[in-house]
Design a protein around this motif. Structure first.
Motif, PDB file in Angstrom:
ATOM      1  N   VAL A 118     -11.562   7.236  -4.204  1.00  0.00           N
ATOM      2  CA  VAL A 118     -12.372   6.727  -3.103  1.00  0.00           C
ATOM      3  C   VAL A 118     -12.827   5.296  -3.349  1.00  0.00           C
ATOM      4  O   VAL A 118     -13.238   4.600  -2.410  1.00  0.00           O
ATOM      5  N   ALA A 119     -12.768   4.816  -4.592  1.00  0.00           N
ATOM      6  CA  ALA A 119     -13.219   3.461  -4.880  1.00  0.00           C
ATOM      7  C   ALA A 119     -12.313   2.416  -4.237  1.00  0.00           C
ATOM      8  O   ALA A 119     -12.792   1.433  -3.669  1.00  0.00           O
ATOM      9  N   ASP A 120     -10.991   2.632  -4.315  1.00  0.00           N
ATOM     10  CA  ASP A 120     -10.076   1.616  -3.802  1.00  0.00           C
ATOM     11  C   ASP A 120      -8.842   2.189  -3.107  1.00  0.00           C
ATOM     12  O   ASP A 120      -7.966   1.433  -2.693  1.00  0.00           O
ATOM     13  N   GLY A 121      -8.757   3.520  -2.971  1.00  0.00           N
ATOM     14  CA  GLY A 121      -7.631   4.123  -2.265  1.00  0.00           C
ATOM     15  C   GLY A 121      -6.379   4.293  -3.091  1.00  0.00           C
ATOM     16  O   GLY A 121      -5.332   4.676  -2.553  1.00  0.00           O
ATOM     17  N   ARG A 122      -6.456   4.032  -4.396  1.00  0.00           N
ATOM     18  CA  ARG A 122      -5.261   4.207  -5.226  1.00  0.00           C
ATOM     19  C   ARG A 122      -4.830   5.666  -5.246  1.00  0.00           C
ATOM     20  O   ARG A 122      -5.651   6.578  -5.257  1.00  0.00           O
ATOM     21  N   THR A 131      -1.634   3.018   2.946  1.00  0.00           N
ATOM     22  CA  THR A 131      -0.565   3.661   3.711  1.00  0.00           C
ATOM     23  C   THR A 131       0.125   4.678   2.811  1.00  0.00           C
ATOM     24  O   THR A 131       0.740   4.307   1.817  1.00  0.00           O
ATOM     25  N   VAL A 132      -0.006   5.948   3.159  1.00  0.00           N
ATOM     26  CA  VAL A 132       0.580   6.988   2.317  1.00  0.00           C
ATOM     27  C   VAL A 132       1.940   7.447   2.809  1.00  0.00           C
ATOM     28  O   VAL A 132       2.669   8.103   2.076  1.00  0.00           O
ATOM     29  N   GLY A 142       0.797  -1.219   0.000  1.00  0.00           N
ATOM     30  CA  GLY A 142       0.000   0.000   0.000  1.00  0.00           C
ATOM     31  C   GLY A 142       0.823   1.259   0.000  1.00  0.00           C
ATOM     32  O   GLY A 142       0.286   2.335  -0.181  1.00  0.00           O
ATOM     33  N   PHE A 143       2.124   1.177   0.237  1.00  0.00           N
ATOM     34  CA  PHE A 143       2.929   2.391   0.240  1.00  0.00           C
ATOM     35  C   PHE A 143       3.047   2.918  -1.183  1.00  0.00           C
ATOM     36  O   PHE A 143       3.382   2.178  -2.102  1.00  0.00           O
ATOM     37  N   PRO A 144       2.726   4.205  -1.406  1.00  0.00           N
ATOM     38  CA  PRO A 144       2.573   4.659  -2.775  1.00  0.00           C
ATOM     39  C   PRO A 144       3.840   4.707  -3.597  1.00  0.00           C
ATOM     40  O   PRO A 144       3.779   4.658  -4.816  1.00  0.00           O
ATOM     41  N   GLY A 145       5.007   4.793  -2.949  1.00  0.00           N
ATOM     42  CA  GLY A 145       6.247   4.854  -3.724  1.00  0.00           C
ATOM     43  C   GLY A 145       6.354   6.161  -4.477  1.00  0.00           C
ATOM     44  O   GLY A 145       5.855   7.186  -4.057  1.00  0.00           O
ATOM     45  N   PRO A 146       7.027   6.170  -5.639  1.00  0.00           N
ATOM     46  CA  PRO A 146       7.223   7.404  -6.384  1.00  0.00           C
ATOM     47  C   PRO A 146       5.899   8.025  -6.800  1.00  0.00           C
ATOM     48  O   PRO A 146       4.921   7.344  -7.053  1.00  0.00           O
ATOM     49  N   GLY A 185      -0.137   7.416   9.257  1.00  0.00           N
ATOM     50  CA  GLY A 185       0.045   7.521   7.831  1.00  0.00           C
ATOM     51  C   GLY A 185      -0.824   6.593   7.008  1.00  0.00           C
ATOM     52  O   GLY A 185      -0.656   6.512   5.795  1.00  0.00           O
ATOM     53  N   GLU A 186      -1.770   5.884   7.633  1.00  0.00           N
ATOM     54  CA  GLU A 186      -2.650   4.962   6.917  1.00  0.00           C
ATOM     55  C   GLU A 186      -4.057   5.544   6.845  1.00  0.00           C
ATOM     56  O   GLU A 186      -4.640   5.926   7.863  1.00  0.00           O
ATOM     57  N   VAL A 187      -4.624   5.607   5.660  1.00  0.00           N
ATOM     58  CA  VAL A 187      -6.009   6.029   5.474  1.00  0.00           C
ATOM     59  C   VAL A 187      -6.872   4.781   5.384  1.00  0.00           C
ATOM     60  O   VAL A 187      -6.573   3.850   4.621  1.00  0.00           O
ATOM     61  N   LEU A 188      -7.941   4.756   6.162  1.00  0.00           N
ATOM     62  CA  LEU A 188      -8.815   3.599   6.260  1.00  0.00           C
ATOM     63  C   LEU A 188     -10.217   3.990   5.824  1.00  0.00           C
ATOM     64  O   LEU A 188     -10.771   4.990   6.309  1.00  0.00           O
ATOM     65  N   ALA A 189     -10.799   3.249   4.885  1.00  0.00           N
ATOM     66  CA  ALA A 189     -12.179   3.468   4.440  1.00  0.00           C
ATOM     67  C   ALA A 189     -13.071   2.422   5.089  1.00  0.00           C
ATOM     68  O   ALA A 189     -12.821   1.220   4.973  1.00  0.00           O
ATOM     69  N   LEU A 190     -14.124   2.886   5.788  1.00  0.00           N
ATOM     70  CA  LEU A 190     -15.059   1.998   6.484  1.00  0.00           C
ATOM     71  C   LEU A 190     -16.471   2.227   5.966  1.00  0.00           C
ATOM     72  O   LEU A 190     -16.826   3.347   5.579  1.00  0.00           O
ATOM     73  N   GLU A 191     -17.296   1.182   5.988  1.00  0.00           N
ATOM     74  CA  GLU A 191     -18.704   1.353   5.677  1.00  0.00           C
ATOM     75  C   GLU A 191     -19.369   2.170   6.784  1.00  0.00           C
ATOM     76  O   GLU A 191     -19.178   1.878   7.967  1.00  0.00           O
ATOM     77  N   THR A 192     -20.130   3.187   6.398  1.00  0.00           N
ATOM     78  CA  THR A 192     -20.750   4.031   7.426  1.00  0.00           C
ATOM     79  C   THR A 192     -21.750   3.255   8.265  1.00  0.00           C
ATOM     80  O   THR A 192     -21.866   3.487   9.470  1.00  0.00           O
TER      81      THR A 192
END
Length: 679
Positions: free
Chosen positions: A637-641, A601-602, A351-355, A584-591
């Protein structure tokens, strides 16, 4: 390893410096070579500390104490000159990787590896304590995995008293999540504090997560002080017993390091061979050891050439650069300074975005509006910015900027904050409220608040009522500008409009209030709630332990909660709530349920309490994330890319704002910058 920078010495004492391993608050750590060709880590104290006589004396005293430590599983101090300007010390260079690096790259250690790790760390602490030294900052980053077994580094060497500042009253030496309760209280930290940190370190090694969660230092501290450790993922009975005993709240109830050795038992493999490591870690240790031998045998002139920036026009330039850069990658962390990069082709954290992906956003304009970090809002072609200006006597200001051109539309000195609603800017003006046309700055009305009330920084519009204040909270009818009600709420209050209700968060509870009468509809106890957002019939808020609460707006009932997050920033919409899970990690949860949808992880922000958090802004199908590594990320927002990223500079983790097709970020020096996302 990085090349030496301008101003770096080429030699310290009898040691030739080959490159930089890292830099921390106390000094810079270099890879060095002795006259006999031995690889060493040379730590040079910053000159700002070297001139402090009290610090110099402490450095001299604690170097002497550290030299008394002769344990097998420690990194010995080989040489030092505390009277030099600046002072320096030399520690045995340990080719390998830290426990934190290993877990981040290869995952948690199996139980068969944790047992010998526990034995090695306990034996190292026993040796440190026998020498009359207390480590005070044991953590996964200070446990090196080497071909000769685990080694505890950075023990007892002087560092300034405020080396690690926690977001609470006072300052302590240590790392959030690994400090014992007595350290957090400011009491004397003895050997038992190191045992507490050892328990947290072993839990991390076995599970890949810290037992007191991640994120905001205050939340970690409170969990540690109230013994709220999460050990559910530890399934081995012996390990759960050892960790549980080490993490007891009272120092007298914890075992000593020697007693931990007895609890671990004697049936462990030899620590002087790599056989007890998982194969990927053993391979990485062997590779780094070979690279260390290679780099110390290369003539210094050739090494400098190998680590110089590559010339893209010269054949073989990139290959030469990679050989030099990978030679000592990630080998040692001393005094908080360690190399964080993997060599090309090496493992990466999932998940680390790299370059940064290309293309990058373009800068439309930059406008200075204050002398410090401004808070910003944006809508309908206007950016509303509030901040402070020091013009001989510090004053606050609120101003409007044209979102397209960056030109100043108007400003109001003495303004504390404001919000945009329906083309009108509603301003908090100290002891008054004001309404101004957002585009033109035309004054619409001015309301002097009664004695004892203040709009402060909190305002929310619910229907036709402007709700404002903090202890008390009051409601102003926008039709006739008459105050309709006043409600006494204990402590500092945060306000939010959600589903026709005024949501007031106090230090004790979340309260759903009728905006017309100020009467309470329901109350939900939450300990020091903050940063509320509303979506899908729910209000989301953190408590001071970093637990995320989802509360139904119609009844105040708890829909769900999720523990051990960061407790800093979040956004909600489109059936999801976005929060920071770990540093440094963004987490998407169902409301509706709180179930995870994806995580990204950014940035790697471990062991840096001053830089733990992200702040986010949701805009359509994009989540903008300002991170403490000074980057701005745009996530799908679909998959965190990661769609794109931008080096925004020090934004102090203030959330960006998106409107009119642009993204606006507040800078630490008082500027606002507008960015146009790439097509």
């Amino acid at each position: 390893m990085e090349p030496l920078q301008r101003g770096d010495p080429e030699r310290v004492g009898p040691y030739r410096l080959l490159g930089r391993l890292g830099a921390g608050g106390m000094g810079v750590v270099y890879l060095g070579r002795s006259r006999a060709g031995r690889a060493v880590a040379v730590k040079v104290v910053r000159r700002s500390f070297a001139g402090d006589a009290r610090y110099a004396e402490r450095f001299r005293r604690e170097v002497a104490a550290a030299r008394r430590v002769t344990g097998t599983f420690t990194a010995p101090v080989l040489d030092a000159d505390p009277d030099a300007v600046p002072p320096w010390l030399v520690i045995a260079y340990l080719p390998g990787l830290s426990l934190r690096e290993a877990v981040l790259a290869f995952g948690p250690l199996p139980a068969a590896s944790v047992r010998p790790l526990a034995a090695g760390v306990a034996e190292a602490l026993a040796a440190i304590h026998r020498a009359g030294v207390v480590h005070r900052d044991l953590k996964p980053g200070n446990v090196m995995l080497t071909a000769g077994g685990p080694r505890v580094i950075d023990f007892g060497v002087a560092r300034p008293e405020d080396a690690v500042t926690i977001t609470r009253t006072g300052a302590h030496i240590g790392t959030p999540g690994f400090m014992a309760p007595e350290q957090l209280r400011g009491d004397r930290a003895g050997p038992a504090a190191d045992v507490f940190a050892m328990g947290a370190t072993l839990a991390y090694a076995a599970t890949g997560t810290e037992p007191f969660g991640a994120g905001a230092p205050r939340s970690r501290d409170l969990r540690a002080m109230t013994a709220r450790a999460d050990l559910d993922a530890i399934t081995e009975p012996w390990l759960r017993e050892v960790v549980g005993a080490c993490l007891r709240a009272e120092p007298a109830d914890r075992p000593s390091a020697v007693e931990v050795l007895e609890m671990v038992g004697e049936d462990i493999p030899s620590l002087f061979a790599a056989g007890w490591f998982p194969a990927p870690i053993a391979d990485e240790i062997e590779r780094r050891a070979a690279d260390t031998s290679a780099v110390t045998e290369v003539p210094v002139e050739q090494l400098h050439a190998a680590t110089a920036p590559p010339d893209a026009t010269r054949p073989g330039g990139r290959r030469a650069f990679l050989l030099g850069a990978g030679a000592v990658a990630g080998a040692l962390a001393v005094g908080g300074a360690g190399l964080r990069a993997w060599p090309s082709g090496g493992p990466r954290t999932p998940g680390f975005p790299g370059p940064s992906p290309a293309p990058e956003p373009s800068e439309r304009w930059t406008r200075r509006v204050a002398d410090a970090l401004p808070k910003i809002k944006a809508a309908d072609g206007v950016v509303l910015a509030s901040g402070a200006i020091d013009d001989g006597g510090e004053r606050s200001t609120v101003g409007a900027i044209d979102s397209r051109t960056g030109s100043i539309l108007w400003d109001r000195y003495g303004g504390l904050s404001g919000l945009l609603h329906g083309g009108v800017a509603y301003l908090s003006l100290g002891g008054a409220l004001g309404a101004v046309r957002a585009r033109t700055g035309q004054d619409l009305w001015h309301y002097e608040t009664p004695s004892g009330e203040s709009p402060a920084l909190e305002m929310a519009i619910v229907g036709s009522v402007l709700c404002y204040g903090s202890d008390p909270v009051a409601g102003l009818d926008l039709a006739d500008r008459r105050r309709g009600w006043k409600s006494e709420i204990v402590g500092e209050v945060v306000l939010l409009a959600a589903d026709g209700l005024l949501i007031a968060l106090s230090t004790e509870a979340m309260i759903g209030m009728d905006p017309r009468t100020g009467r309470s509809r329901w109350t939900r106890p939450i300990d020091d709630g903050n940063d509320p957002v509303g979506a899908d019939g729910l209000v989301f808020s953190w408590d001071r332990f970093g637990t995320l609460h989802a509360v139904r707006t119609d009844s105040g009932a708890l829909a769900w909660k999720r523990e051990h997050l960061t407790g800093f920033s979040m956004q909600a919409g489109g059936g999801r709530v976005y929060a920071e899970g770990r540093d440094g990690e963004v987490l998407a949860l169902e409301t509706r349920t709180g179930r995870p949808v994806w995580s990204r992880t950014v940035a790697r922000l471990q062991d840096d309490p001053a830089a733990q958090a992200t702040a986010c802004c949701l805009s359509g199908a994009t989540l903008y994330v300002a991170c403490a590594n000074e980057n701005l990320y745009a996530l799908d927002v679909a998959d965190g890319r990661v769609q794109w990223s931008y080096r925004a500079g020090a934004t102090a983790r203030i959330a960006p704002v998106s409107a009119d097709g642009l993204v606006f970020v507040g800078m630490e020096d008082g500027r606002v910058r507008a960015l146009a996302p790439p097509p």
